[in-house]
Scaffold this motif. Structure first.
Motif, PDB file in Angstrom:
ATOM      1  N   ASN A 176      -3.709  -4.306  -3.994  1.00  0.00           N
ATOM      2  CA  ASN A 176      -2.826  -4.075  -2.845  1.00  0.00           C
ATOM      3  C   ASN A 176      -3.587  -3.626  -1.609  1.00  0.00           C
ATOM      4  O   ASN A 176      -3.096  -3.779  -0.483  1.00  0.00           O
ATOM      5  N   GLN A 177      -4.800  -3.068  -1.800  1.00  0.00           N
ATOM      6  CA  GLN A 177      -5.596  -2.643  -0.650  1.00  0.00           C
ATOM      7  C   GLN A 177      -5.996  -3.819   0.231  1.00  0.00           C
ATOM      8  O   GLN A 177      -6.415  -3.619   1.373  1.00  0.00           O
ATOM      9  N   VAL A 178      -5.860  -5.040  -0.294  1.00  0.00           N
ATOM     10  CA  VAL A 178      -6.224  -6.205   0.503  1.00  0.00           C
ATOM     11  C   VAL A 178      -5.375  -6.290   1.765  1.00  0.00           C
ATOM     12  O   VAL A 178      -5.826  -6.813   2.796  1.00  0.00           O
ATOM     13  N   TRP A 179      -4.152  -5.749   1.727  1.00  0.00           N
ATOM     14  CA  TRP A 179      -3.302  -5.774   2.923  1.00  0.00           C
ATOM     15  C   TRP A 179      -3.867  -4.865   4.007  1.00  0.00           C
ATOM     16  O   TRP A 179      -3.776  -5.172   5.197  1.00  0.00           O
ATOM     17  N   PHE A 180      -4.453  -3.763   3.590  1.00  0.00           N
ATOM     18  CA  PHE A 180      -5.119  -2.858   4.542  1.00  0.00           C
ATOM     19  C   PHE A 180      -6.317  -3.567   5.179  1.00  0.00           C
ATOM     20  O   PHE A 180      -6.522  -3.504   6.397  1.00  0.00           O
ATOM     21  N   VAL A 240       0.840  -1.198   0.000  1.00  0.00           N
ATOM     22  CA  VAL A 240       0.000   0.000   0.000  1.00  0.00           C
ATOM     23  C   VAL A 240       0.874   1.247   0.000  1.00  0.00           C
ATOM     24  O   VAL A 240       0.571   2.235  -0.685  1.00  0.00           O
ATOM     25  N   GLY A 241       1.972   1.208   0.759  1.00  0.00           N
ATOM     26  CA  GLY A 241       2.888   2.349   0.796  1.00  0.00           C
ATOM     27  C   GLY A 241       3.458   2.677  -0.571  1.00  0.00           C
ATOM     28  O   GLY A 241       3.646   3.845  -0.915  1.00  0.00           O
ATOM     29  N   MET A 242       3.722   1.653  -1.367  1.00  0.00           N
ATOM     30  CA  MET A 242       4.236   1.872  -2.724  1.00  0.00           C
ATOM     31  C   MET A 242       3.229   2.643  -3.571  1.00  0.00           C
ATOM     32  O   MET A 242       3.572   3.617  -4.247  1.00  0.00           O
ATOM     33  N   ASP A 243       1.966   2.211  -3.532  1.00  0.00           N
ATOM     34  CA  ASP A 243       0.921   2.906  -4.294  1.00  0.00           C
ATOM     35  C   ASP A 243       0.730   4.334  -3.796  1.00  0.00           C
ATOM     36  O   ASP A 243       0.575   5.275  -4.582  1.00  0.00           O
ATOM     37  N   MET A 244       0.723   4.492  -2.468  1.00  0.00           N
ATOM     38  CA  MET A 244       0.569   5.831  -1.893  1.00  0.00           C
ATOM     39  C   MET A 244       1.736   6.725  -2.273  1.00  0.00           C
ATOM     40  O   MET A 244       1.580   7.929  -2.490  1.00  0.00           O
ATOM     41  N   ILE A 274       0.929   2.828 -14.229  1.00  0.00           N
ATOM     42  CA  ILE A 274       1.923   1.895 -13.694  1.00  0.00           C
ATOM     43  C   ILE A 274       1.350   1.152 -12.489  1.00  0.00           C
ATOM     44  O   ILE A 274       1.547  -0.060 -12.334  1.00  0.00           O
ATOM     45  N   ILE A 275       0.625   1.870 -11.635  1.00  0.00           N
ATOM     46  CA  ILE A 275       0.025   1.212 -10.464  1.00  0.00           C
ATOM     47  C   ILE A 275      -1.453   0.879 -10.693  1.00  0.00           C
ATOM     48  O   ILE A 275      -2.073   0.221  -9.851  1.00  0.00           O
ATOM     49  N   GLY A 276      -2.004   1.321 -11.822  1.00  0.00           N
ATOM     50  CA  GLY A 276      -3.420   1.105 -12.103  1.00  0.00           C
ATOM     51  C   GLY A 276      -3.882  -0.339 -11.990  1.00  0.00           C
ATOM     52  O   GLY A 276      -4.938  -0.612 -11.403  1.00  0.00           O
ATOM     53  N   PRO A 277      -3.124  -1.322 -12.518  1.00  0.00           N
ATOM     54  CA  PRO A 277      -3.589  -2.710 -12.429  1.00  0.00           C
ATOM     55  C   PRO A 277      -3.455  -3.326 -11.038  1.00  0.00           C
ATOM     56  O   PRO A 277      -3.947  -4.431 -10.810  1.00  0.00           O
ATOM     57  N   HIS A 278      -2.764  -2.624 -10.128  1.00  0.00           N
ATOM     58  CA  HIS A 278      -2.405  -3.255  -8.857  1.00  0.00           C
ATOM     59  C   HIS A 278      -2.957  -2.567  -7.614  1.00  0.00           C
ATOM     60  O   HIS A 278      -3.048  -3.191  -6.564  1.00  0.00           O
ATOM     61  N   TRP A 279      -3.278  -1.271  -7.699  1.00  0.00           N
ATOM     62  CA  TRP A 279      -3.530  -0.533  -6.469  1.00  0.00           C
ATOM     63  C   TRP A 279      -4.708  -1.097  -5.674  1.00  0.00           C
ATOM     64  O   TRP A 279      -4.638  -1.206  -4.444  1.00  0.00           O
TER      65      TRP A 279
END
Length: 379
Positions: free
Chosen positions: A60-64, A26-30, A52-57
């Motif tokens: 990645n929120q699943v960790w939150f 999540v920190g990477m996307d932020m 670049i982060i569109g397919p993943h952001w």
């Protein structure tokens, strides 16, 4: 060791893993959102960064979600008390994270400079604020929080919003979290963008890594002079899940260093964190991008591990009623609940790791600005 106590330890370790995953992914996307206005000088470059982060952001929120869910299921007393203590902060966090997906979906809906520039500011705020709150939360629990429980078990808050969010140590921890986020976001942009985005992202990654290392060292000096929390009598790790009785706690200057004094091997954790921040900065400087990304993982392991080793077994110490501080031992769910959740975690966490890795593998390679500009369906 009793099975119940062992389950508590396993879930405390799993919570650390989830918090590390949250900080990294999540920190990477932020970080990309925070850097968007600085690495992109025109609309095409900013759209490139977003894609670049569109397919993943969102994945990645699943960790939150997992982090919050783990606290809810494994340590319900901690969940109820911490979310009440930090209620105002949680509202700010949720507000910023609600704005983030809206910004992704709406930014490119209108071909207007003012419209898109406004959403770029939303990305900056929704990238900076959550990571600042994430770091400040660790600073606050290390500093101690003013709360106590009445004889009925009712929680009472004894500290104000400004005292627990805006104290100097919490601000330092918040800025360090943002710096690590900027580093990881910058490295991600280096990994998948071309010049001129690559070179700009590299400059900010270097600044983020160096700033994080400096703040980490300063935070260490804070810890040596801070009032820590220690047990003054032995406790039963398999004690009932109630903060009302069963432990005696004192506030002691330098108390957070007692575990390090008792187990010197723990010093490897802060050394890992500091070495990773410096090593990652050097790797980014030498354009070893993949290495720099993985070293970023070491920074989060060292940082979260340092806090966990210092505080063990405390979760959220109370400055007004230290004996009622929440710990691993007195704030957990039942043995049955911990067992069921452990089975679920052992099944689904590896699945999450596998599909996340697969997504990044499929979406590997450089993102070209020319392709993004000519694609009206991209972000």
């Amino acid at each position: 060791m009793e099975l119940y106590a062992l389950l508590k330890l396993i879930w405390a370790a799993l919570l650390c893993v989830l918090l590390i995953g949250l900080g990294l992914m999540v920190g990477m996307d932020m970080g990309v959102g925070t850097l968007l206005r600085f690495v992109g000088r025109n609309d095409g470059e900013r759209r490139t960064a977003l894609n670049i982060i569109g397919p993943h952001w969102d994945g990645n929120q699943v960790w939150f979600i997992l982090g919050g869910g783990a606290i809810f299921a494994a340590f319900p007393t901690l969940y109820a008390t911490s979310f009440s203590v930090f209620y105002v902060v949680m509202i700010l966090l949720l507000f910023s994270m609600i704005l983030r997906p809206v910004a992704f979906e709406y930014r490119s809906k209108a071909d207007s400079h003012l419209w898109r520039a406004s959403w770029d500011w939303v990305f900056l705020i929704s990238g900076f604020l959550p990571m600042f709150i994430y770091g400040a939360a660790f600073g606050n629990i290390l500093h101690g929080v003013g709360y106590h429980f009445g004889w009925t078990g009712q929680y009472y808050q004894d500290s104000s919003f400004f005292s627990y969010l805006l104290n100097p140590f919490a601000i330092l921890c918040g800025l360090m979290s943002v710096a690590l986020s900027v580093y990881q976001g910058g490295v991600m942009l280096m990994l998948r963008a071309e010049n001129p985005i690559y070179e700009r992202a590299r400059r900010y990654a270097l600044r983020g890594g160096l700033t994080a290392a400096i703040l980490f060292i300063i935070g260490g000096f804070f810890i040596t002079r801070m009032q820590g929390f220690v047990f003054t009598a032995p406790v039963d790790p398999a004690m009932p899940a109630s903060p009302m009785h069963g432990q005696h706690v004192a506030m002691v200057a330098g108390g957070w260093l007692h575990n390090y004094a008792a187990h010197p091997v723990l010093w490897l954790l802060p050394l890992l964190g500091l070495a990773s921040m410096i090593g990652g900065t050097l790797a980014a400087r030498m354009n070893k991008v993949i290495l720099a990304w993985w070293i970023g993982l070491g920074s989060w392991i060292g940082t979260i591990g340092t806090v966990a080793a210092a505080m063990f077994p405390f979760f959220m110490p109370s400055t007004t009623a230290p004996d009622q501080s929440l710990t691993i031992w007195n704030s957990s769910a039942s043995a049955y609940g911990l067992t069921c959740m452990l089975v679920v975690a052992l099944i689904f966490v590896p699945i999450i790791l596998c599909y996340t890795s697969w997504c990044y593998y499929v979406m590997r390679g450089k993102v070209h600005t020319a392709d993004i500009v000519n694609d009206s369906h991209s972000y």
